[in-house]
Design a protein around this motif. Sequence first.
Motif, mmCIF file in Angstrom:
data_model
loop_
_atom_site.group_PDB
_atom_site.id
_atom_site.type_symbol
_atom_site.label_atom_id
_atom_site.label_comp_id
_atom_site.label_asym_id
_atom_site.label_seq_id
_atom_site.Cartn_x
_atom_site.Cartn_y
_atom_site.Cartn_z
ATOM 1 N N GLU A 216 38.491 62.382 30.689
ATOM 2 C CA GLU A 216 39.769 62.148 30.018
ATOM 3 C C GLU A 216 40.114 63.338 29.129
ATOM 4 O O GLU A 216 39.250 63.899 28.456
ATOM 5 C CB GLU A 216 39.673 60.885 29.160
ATOM 6 N N THR A 217 41.380 63.761 29.161
ATOM 7 C CA THR A 217 41.839 64.815 28.262
ATOM 8 C C THR A 217 42.692 64.195 27.163
ATOM 9 O O THR A 217 43.279 63.137 27.334
ATOM 10 C CB THR A 217 42.649 65.881 29.011
ATOM 11 N N PHE A 218 42.769 64.920 26.031
ATOM 12 C CA PHE A 218 43.431 64.348 24.856
ATOM 13 C C PHE A 218 44.526 65.232 24.274
ATOM 14 O O PHE A 218 45.257 64.792 23.397
ATOM 15 C CB PHE A 218 42.384 64.090 23.759
ATOM 16 N N VAL A 219 44.675 66.463 24.749
ATOM 17 C CA VAL A 219 45.579 67.396 24.081
ATOM 18 C C VAL A 219 47.038 67.183 24.462
ATOM 19 O O VAL A 219 47.926 67.659 23.764
ATOM 20 C CB VAL A 219 45.170 68.851 24.364
ATOM 21 N N PRO A 224 45.695 59.201 31.840
ATOM 22 C CA PRO A 224 44.563 58.663 32.599
ATOM 23 C C PRO A 224 43.634 59.788 33.057
ATOM 24 O O PRO A 224 44.094 60.872 33.441
ATOM 25 C CB PRO A 224 45.243 57.982 33.798
ATOM 26 N N ALA A 225 42.336 59.567 32.983
ATOM 27 C CA ALA A 225 41.371 60.572 33.420
ATOM 28 C C ALA A 225 41.663 60.978 34.854
ATOM 29 O O ALA A 225 41.907 60.136 35.719
ATOM 30 C CB ALA A 225 39.954 60.025 33.302
ATOM 31 N N GLY A 226 41.657 62.284 35.093
ATOM 32 C CA GLY A 226 41.950 62.800 36.426
ATOM 33 C C GLY A 226 43.392 63.196 36.622
ATOM 34 O O GLY A 226 43.774 63.662 37.701
ATOM 35 N N THR A 227 44.225 63.035 35.575
ATOM 36 C CA THR A 227 45.623 63.452 35.617
ATOM 37 C C THR A 227 45.739 64.901 35.172
ATOM 38 O O THR A 227 45.017 65.348 34.282
ATOM 39 C CB THR A 227 46.471 62.569 34.680
ATOM 40 N N HIS A 228 46.663 65.644 35.764
ATOM 41 C CA HIS A 228 46.920 67.012 35.316
ATOM 42 C C HIS A 228 47.388 67.004 33.864
ATOM 43 O O HIS A 228 48.358 66.336 33.509
ATOM 44 C CB HIS A 228 48.006 67.671 36.161
ATOM 45 N N GLY A 229 46.691 67.777 33.018
ATOM 46 C CA GLY A 229 47.148 67.913 31.642
ATOM 47 C C GLY A 229 48.381 68.782 31.533
ATOM 48 O O GLY A 229 49.223 68.590 30.665
ATOM 49 N N ASP A 230 48.523 69.749 32.437
ATOM 50 C CA ASP A 230 49.644 70.676 32.409
ATOM 51 C C ASP A 230 50.915 69.975 32.894
ATOM 52 O O ASP A 230 50.933 69.359 33.962
ATOM 53 C CB ASP A 230 49.337 71.878 33.296
ATOM 54 N N GLU A 231 51.984 70.114 32.117
ATOM 55 C CA GLU A 231 53.221 69.392 32.430
ATOM 56 C C GLU A 231 53.845 69.861 33.741
ATOM 57 O O GLU A 231 54.329 69.045 34.539
ATOM 58 C CB GLU A 231 54.228 69.552 31.296
ATOM 59 N N SER A 232 53.834 71.168 33.992
ATOM 60 C CA SER A 232 54.419 71.650 35.246
ATOM 61 C C SER A 232 53.623 71.156 36.446
ATOM 62 O O SER A 232 54.198 70.820 37.493
ATOM 63 C CB SER A 232 54.500 73.179 35.246
ATOM 64 N N ALA A 233 52.301 71.079 36.304
ATOM 65 C CA ALA A 233 51.468 70.570 37.399
ATOM 66 C C ALA A 233 51.727 69.085 37.649
ATOM 67 O O ALA A 233 51.599 68.614 38.786
ATOM 68 C CB ALA A 233 49.995 70.806 37.088
ATOM 69 N N ARG A 234 52.090 68.352 36.597
ATOM 70 C CA ARG A 234 52.357 66.912 36.765
ATOM 71 C C ARG A 234 53.665 66.655 37.497
ATOM 72 O O ARG A 234 53.776 65.673 38.226
ATOM 73 C CB ARG A 234 52.373 66.208 35.411
ATOM 74 N N VAL A 235 54.663 67.522 37.302
ATOM 75 C CA VAL A 235 55.964 67.250 37.920
ATOM 76 C C VAL A 235 56.064 67.826 39.326
ATOM 77 O O VAL A 235 56.930 67.408 40.099
ATOM 78 C CB VAL A 235 57.133 67.787 37.066
ATOM 79 N N TYR A 236 55.193 68.793 39.680
ATOM 80 C CA TYR A 236 55.296 69.434 40.986
ATOM 81 C C TYR A 236 54.276 68.805 41.932
ATOM 82 O O TYR A 236 53.123 68.589 41.552
ATOM 83 C CB TYR A 236 55.072 70.945 40.875
ATOM 84 N N PRO A 237 54.662 68.518 43.187
ATOM 85 C CA PRO A 237 53.770 67.748 44.062
ATOM 86 C C PRO A 237 52.607 68.511 44.666
ATOM 87 O O PRO A 237 51.713 67.901 45.247
ATOM 88 C CB PRO A 237 54.729 67.262 45.170
ATOM 89 N N TRP A 238 52.596 69.857 44.562
ATOM 90 C CA TRP A 238 51.510 70.641 45.148
ATOM 91 C C TRP A 238 50.915 71.585 44.108
ATOM 92 O O TRP A 238 51.484 71.766 43.026
ATOM 93 C CB TRP A 238 52.009 71.426 46.364
ATOM 94 N N ALA A 239 49.806 72.201 44.464
ATOM 95 C CA ALA A 239 49.081 73.060 43.529
ATOM 96 C C ALA A 239 49.937 74.237 43.069
ATOM 97 O O ALA A 239 50.683 74.835 43.853
ATOM 98 C CB ALA A 239 47.811 73.589 44.188
ATOM 99 N N LEU A 240 49.815 74.550 41.782
ATOM 100 C CA LEU A 240 50.491 75.700 41.189
ATOM 101 C C LEU A 240 49.439 76.676 40.674
ATOM 102 O O LEU A 240 48.401 76.274 40.142
ATOM 103 C CB LEU A 240 51.392 75.251 40.039
ATOM 104 N N GLY A 241 49.755 77.966 40.780
ATOM 105 C CA GLY A 241 48.779 78.992 40.441
ATOM 106 C C GLY A 241 48.465 79.134 38.977
ATOM 107 O O GLY A 241 47.543 79.873 38.608
ATOM 108 N N ASN A 242 49.222 78.447 38.103
ATOM 109 C CA ASN A 242 48.957 78.579 36.664
ATOM 110 C C ASN A 242 47.764 77.751 36.212
ATOM 111 O O ASN A 242 47.403 77.794 35.036
ATOM 112 C CB ASN A 242 50.193 78.205 35.849
ATOM 113 N N GLY A 243 47.133 76.990 37.094
ATOM 114 C CA GLY A 243 45.898 76.310 36.716
ATOM 115 C C GLY A 243 45.929 74.819 36.943
ATOM 116 O O GLY A 243 46.563 74.328 37.870
#
Length: 356
Positions: A216-219, A224-243
Amino acid sequence: MTGRRTFLGECAAFAAAGCVSARRSRRDAVYGELRRQIAEGLMAGCVCGTVGGPLYAAGERTRHPVSTPMEEDCIFDLASVGKTFTAGLCALLAADGRLDPDAPFTHYLPEHVLAKGNCTITVRDLATHTGGFDNSKPYIVADRKTFDRELYAKRPVRRRGERFEYACSNYIYLGRIVEHITGLDLETAARRLLWEPLGMRDTCWHEIVGNPRAVETFVNGCLPAGTHGDESARVYPWALGNGSAFSTARDMLKFADDMIARRTFPKAYYDLLFTPCWEKGGKRRSFGWDMSAGVHRPAGWSAATIAHGGFTGNTIAVDPVNGFAGVVLTNRTGDRLKAYEGHCRLLAMMSESLRQ
């Protein structure tokens, strides 16, 4: 003669006991530091280690809905540490002659608005965060087509090479370049070209919600554990190179170990990642990595060290001079810079034991 053998045997046993005692003392010191950082509120839990040393696990994997303990095989959201995979893929393509680091990046991304003019921003500029783009993120929208349109419409705010400014869009562009050259989506390219050759079996780019090993991340809120913490990664359906890839400490140590041993990929791959190619204003960068004397370099590690941090609470560092390489993966709860300082203390302590 029997007495001499007995004496030598006793000396060997005494020395062995001393080594065991020293190792136990060093382990106790590392665990003591982990407990201090948890008590200070810098992290909920941690798994860390160095190549050639033991793994350490302490604290909590999750707090919501219940507290669960951290284990050595827990899977972390790497946040921006995942940028090292994007840089690595670009380095592999460069070593294979399929990517020119000093070509304008629009040569590989003709859909970018800058391709309509005489773009001078290079692939290397993106990798060192010196192309002139700032860290604004107008592309963070739920609709994929709008995301892409805003991403490719983004313009630099200053001349290339003027100064360093960390910008996630640089690495989204690099990820897209990997996809354009390989014809693969970024996750598939990383798996085939990088992770599988290194035996990294627990590393992925897609979300792993429901995985019992996910941390689980908190920042960015209690996601939910296993969710992308990065906002852009959460809204885009495929992998992004920023991490925002996911991995374990063991897998990341395989990645780091290979960079020390140089055993798997062409020489040009390692040379590109370890060679400083931009330095100004106290910032020193190689292709995709920080080489500055600041927050990510542990005490006692050489100036040739390359390192990268991640917003969720992670650090990877590799020192080719001393042969040190290590990772600190945490679910950060406290101040980001203080947390990085804590990571460096842990890496310095763990690597010091390898000297002895």
